[in-house]
Enzyme design. Structure first.
Site, short mmCIF file in Angstrom:
data_model
loop_
_atom_site.label_atom_id
_atom_site.label_comp_id
_atom_site.label_asym_id
_atom_site.label_seq_id
_atom_site.Cartn_x
_atom_site.Cartn_y
_atom_site.Cartn_z
N HIS A 186 36.72 39.01 35.10
CA HIS A 186 36.24 39.91 34.05
C HIS A 186 34.86 39.51 33.54
O HIS A 186 34.00 40.36 33.30
CB HIS A 186 37.23 39.97 32.88
N HIS B 248 42.97 41.22 44.26
CA HIS B 248 42.01 40.11 44.30
C HIS B 248 41.91 39.47 45.69
O HIS B 248 40.82 39.12 46.13
CB HIS B 248 42.40 39.04 43.29
N ASP C 53 37.78 44.78 38.14
CA ASP C 53 38.17 43.57 38.89
C ASP C 53 37.37 43.47 40.19
O ASP C 53 36.88 42.39 40.56
CB ASP C 53 39.66 43.63 39.27
N HIS D 91 40.31 49.76 35.53
CA HIS D 91 40.35 48.29 35.48
C HIS D 91 40.29 47.69 36.88
O HIS D 91 39.72 46.61 37.08
CB HIS D 91 41.58 47.77 34.74
ZN LIG Z 1 41.57 42.21 35.77
#
Ligand SMILES: [Zn+2]
Length: 278
Positions: free
Chosen positions: A52, A235, A212, A208
């Site tokens: 973030h 991720h 990311d 969001h």
């Molecule tokens: Zn996040």
């Protein structure tokens, strides 16, 4: 946490003040384990949940900074990048009169893993298109496309909060993460709604994911000029794309751009003052 100004060429560097100022550069080589969050590790020293803050640096246009941290985990705050953006804007931004080097994508690269997909295609700007399909009555299929210029990150992405269920939260606590997390720092999903509404955007969840992705792609160490397309990635796939791009130098080249052709500053920047502690 404090953010200190840094000279051109520094990049983004984390400094553990509780470990004699040990420094970890925010680059792909230092990526450690990646699951709920992205972590960096160097010589056994860990920095957790970097995405973030790194996303905020890209969104605001900060290239060089030192982040002092007295702990292994970055503050989660409200679960978005907004508090970091405000911290940087309050400290002020200083242009550094050195041309920014962009990583310009020349050839496409696609990665697939089951029904997950991520790819990057040549483009003259930085654009992201993200799709999710999350089995929850409030989410389902969402898709968001944005070109990250002219303040669109600040308007459309920065405030989008992370989300999870109570079960996710327990799993993260078991891993030693999100100490102090509560309803103030993420959207908490219930079986058919959310515990802590209202949402900041109707499609806050997919926004969001863009936040990311931008934060994970910051581990390229340069701003990217390319069109990134992701579908149900996370991720692990974001950071896999980063290391694949860096490994294959035929995919990209380093370029500078003039401010006129780009309609925004094309020089590097840092903070004008120390970012206030959090
Ligand atoms: Zn996040």
């Amino acid at each position: 946490m404090r953010i200190l100004p840094a000279p051109p060429g520094t990049g983004i560097v984390f400094r553990r003040t509780d470990l004699d100022g040990f420094e970890i550069e925010a680059i792909s080589r230092n990526v450690a384990r990646v699951s709920y969050a992205t972590s960096l590790m160097k010589k056994g020293v860990l920095i957790s949940t970097t995405e973030h803050l790194l996303s905020a640096f890209i969104g605001v246009g900060i290239d060089n900074a030192i982040i002092e941290l007295d702990n292994l985990e970055l503050p989660i705050l409200d679960g978005s990048a907004q508090p970091f953006v405000e911290m940087m804007q309050k400290a002020g931004i200083r242009r550094q009169r050195r041309p920014r080097k962009y990583l310009k994508i020349r050839r496409e690269m696609e990665l697939r893993e089951g029904d997950k997909f991520i790819a990057v295609y040549p483009a003259d700007t930085y654009a992201v298109s993200y799709a999710i399909n999350f089995p929850h009555p409030l989410i389902g299929k969402e898709r968001f496309e944005v070109t990250l210029s002219n303040g669109s990150y600040l308007r459309n992405i920065a405030a989008a909060r992370t989300f999870g269920s109570r079960e996710d939260e327990q799993a993260m606590r078991n891993m030693g993460l999100i100490r102090g997390a509560s309803r103030e720092n993420c959207i908490v999903l219930t079986r058919d709604g959310i515990e802590n509404g209202p949402l900041r955007f109707e499609d806050e969840f997919v926004r969001h994911k863009v936040l990311d992705l931008v934060g994970d792609l910051a581990l390229l160490g340069k701003q990217i000029l390319g069109n990134v397309v992701a579908d149900r990635a996370g991720h692990a796939m974001h950071t896999a794309l980063v290391s694949r791009i860096l490994r294959d130098k035929s995919l990209w080249e380093e370029v500078t751009v003039s401010a006129e052709e780009f309609d925004r500053p094309a020089v590097t920047a840092s903070l004008a003052a120390v970012g206030s502690s959090l």
